[in-house]
Design an enzyme around this catalytic site. Structure first.
Site, PDB file in Angstrom:
ATOM      1  N   GLU A  47      33.278  54.030  38.736  1.00 13.92           N
ATOM      2  CA  GLU A  47      32.036  54.756  38.995  1.00 13.92           C
ATOM      3  C   GLU A  47      32.002  55.336  40.405  1.00 13.92           C
ATOM      4  O   GLU A  47      31.502  56.442  40.613  1.00 13.92           O
ATOM      5  CB  GLU A  47      30.841  53.826  38.764  1.00 13.92           C
ATOM      6  N   ASN A  49      34.658  56.229  42.045  1.00  9.44           N
ATOM      7  CA  ASN A  49      35.599  57.358  42.002  1.00  9.44           C
ATOM      8  C   ASN A  49      34.906  58.624  41.503  1.00  9.44           C
ATOM      9  O   ASN A  49      35.098  59.714  42.058  1.00  9.44           O
ATOM     10  CB  ASN A  49      36.771  57.040  41.063  1.00  9.44           C
ATOM     11  N   TYR A 115      43.551  42.324  39.705  1.00 12.83           N
ATOM     12  CA  TYR A 115      42.148  42.323  40.118  1.00 12.83           C
ATOM     13  C   TYR A 115      41.762  40.951  40.665  1.00 12.83           C
ATOM     14  O   TYR A 115      42.122  39.916  40.097  1.00 12.83           O
ATOM     15  CB  TYR A 115      41.234  42.619  38.929  1.00 12.83           C
ATOM     16  N   ARG A 117      38.239  39.905  41.205  1.00 13.79           N
ATOM     17  CA  ARG A 117      36.829  40.283  41.126  1.00 13.79           C
ATOM     18  C   ARG A 117      35.971  39.209  40.477  1.00 13.79           C
ATOM     19  O   ARG A 117      34.749  39.386  40.383  1.00 13.79           O
ATOM     20  CB  ARG A 117      36.694  41.607  40.368  1.00 13.79           C
ATOM     21  N   ARG A 236      43.156  62.666  24.625  1.00 16.77           N
ATOM     22  CA  ARG A 236      44.233  62.333  23.687  1.00 16.77           C
ATOM     23  C   ARG A 236      45.412  61.659  24.395  1.00 16.77           C
ATOM     24  O   ARG A 236      45.588  61.776  25.608  1.00 16.77           O
ATOM     25  CB  ARG A 236      44.722  63.605  22.999  1.00 16.77           C
ATOM     26  N   ASP A 267      38.985  59.151  35.733  1.00 19.06           N
ATOM     27  CA  ASP A 267      37.793  59.328  36.552  1.00 19.06           C
ATOM     28  C   ASP A 267      37.740  60.744  37.124  1.00 19.06           C
ATOM     29  O   ASP A 267      36.665  61.350  37.212  1.00 19.06           O
ATOM     30  CB  ASP A 267      37.775  58.315  37.689  1.00 19.06           C
ATOM     31  N   ASP A 303      43.456  56.463  43.966  1.00 14.94           N
ATOM     32  CA  ASP A 303      42.619  57.026  42.913  1.00 14.94           C
ATOM     33  C   ASP A 303      41.913  58.306  43.349  1.00 14.94           C
ATOM     34  O   ASP A 303      41.447  59.068  42.496  1.00 14.94           O
ATOM     35  CB  ASP A 303      41.538  56.014  42.513  1.00 14.94           C
TER      36      ASP A 303
END
Length: 329
Positions: A47, A49, A115, A117, A236, A267, A303
């Protein structure tokens, strides 16, 4: 405790996003994570990003979420502010750390993503952390399936955000952003699958639609269009994309570019597409801009390094489509 950022945008943001922003430590290019010695610090989070991408493209964007009262949290908020993202409603959790993401970067083999988190400040997001004024004036609220998968309170906060979006007259866009390390297929279908039916605009991979609905991507899209959604964009496996509405279908091939780091492409695609739709452009143009922004991001590390300005997007798109000179002279 609320982080005191810049004052909220006077007229409200175009877009509000909500989720967990983490500190990213990216290993030196081409070196496996377990062998890496040198790391580059950045920010990661689906989010955040998208918020950064939209801000670079010229849209007032606000990010909602929580970070820890630690150096990582301060770095995350500082970078978001520097990108022009409004963090005035972001919170600081004195009891939990900022999430951490470690990963390596290879253009042609699997990327190792780790991660850290669990129990993070972002995972402790709760409905009381989403004030009504944070959504006031927004035209669009963008969410992903990651946030409700972090914890029951984060799932409740996502529901609260959708309610506030409806009350504010804002559309809701949803990208499942399935991350298998957060849970199995059944948990994703139960927790994130229902949000497909809450969204006005769905941006999803064909494999994600199949996972969340137990139908083919095109069947799932048709069902969603019979419900609340006015647009479903399917990404796709061959990196092409299809936009489906009640009025028709549009297809967009990927732009051929050398890939440095594929992480963040989804993103970036979302930011490019949402920017075009916010500006009232056609579906075909929105898909082209989305593919362009994604193509720029995969040519850079992290990113967000490759996220363009509006001028950069226009120059790149002209080069992709018309063969125009891409050099800014």
């Amino acid at each position: 405790m609320r982080e005191q950022g810049e004052a909220p945008l006077a007229s409200g943001p175009d877009v509000v996003t909500c989720g967990e922003a983490m500190l990213l430590l990216l290993a030196e290019p081409g070196v496996p994570l377990e062998r890496a010695v040198h790391f580059r610090r950045s920010v990661a989070g689906a989010e955040s990003n998208v918020a950064m991408g939209l801000a670079r493209l010229g849209h007032p964007a606000r990010w909602l979420g929580r970070v820890g009262a630690d150096p990582a949290g301060r770095a995350v908020l500082r970078e978001l502010r520097a990108e022009g993202v409004d963090v005035a409603h972001a919170g600081v959790d004195e009891q939990a750390p900022t999430g951490l993401l470690l990963r390596d970067s290879h253009p042609h083999r699997a990327i190792d993503v780790q991660y850290y988190r669990s129990g993070s400040a972002g995972s402790r997001l709760a409905p009381e952390h989403i004030p009504a004024e944070a959504v006031a004036g927004a035209r669009l609220v963008h969410i992903s399936g990651i946030t409700p998968m972090l914890s029951p309170t984060a799932a409740a906060a996502t529901d609260r955000l959708i309610e506030l979006a409806r009350a504010a007259g804002a559309e809701v866009s949803f990208d499942p952003n399935v991350r298998r390390k957060l849970g199995g297929a059944a948990q994703w279908a139960h927790t994130a699958g229902r949000l497909l039916r809450e969204a006005d605009l769905v941006l999803a991979g064909e494999d994600e639609l199949e996972l969340l609905t137990a139908r083919s991507a095109d069947e799932a899209a048709a069902e969603l269009l019979d419900g609340r959604a006015h647009t479903v964009v399917i990404k796709r496996a061959d990196r092409s994309a299809t936009a489906l509405t009640a009025g028709g279908r549009w297809d967009q091939p990927p732009y051929p570019v050398p890939v440095t780091d594929p992480v963040g492409a989804g993103d970036a695609f979302a930011a490019g597409y949402l920017s075009a739709r916010l500006r009232g452009l056609s579906e075909s143009r929105a898909l082209a801009e989305a593919a362009c922004v994604a193509a720029l991001v995969v040519q850079s590390a992290t990113d967000t390094d490759g996220l363009p300005s509006a001028d950069g997007r226009e120059r790149a798109l002209a080069a992709f489509e018309d063969g125009a000179d891409p050099v800014h002279r």
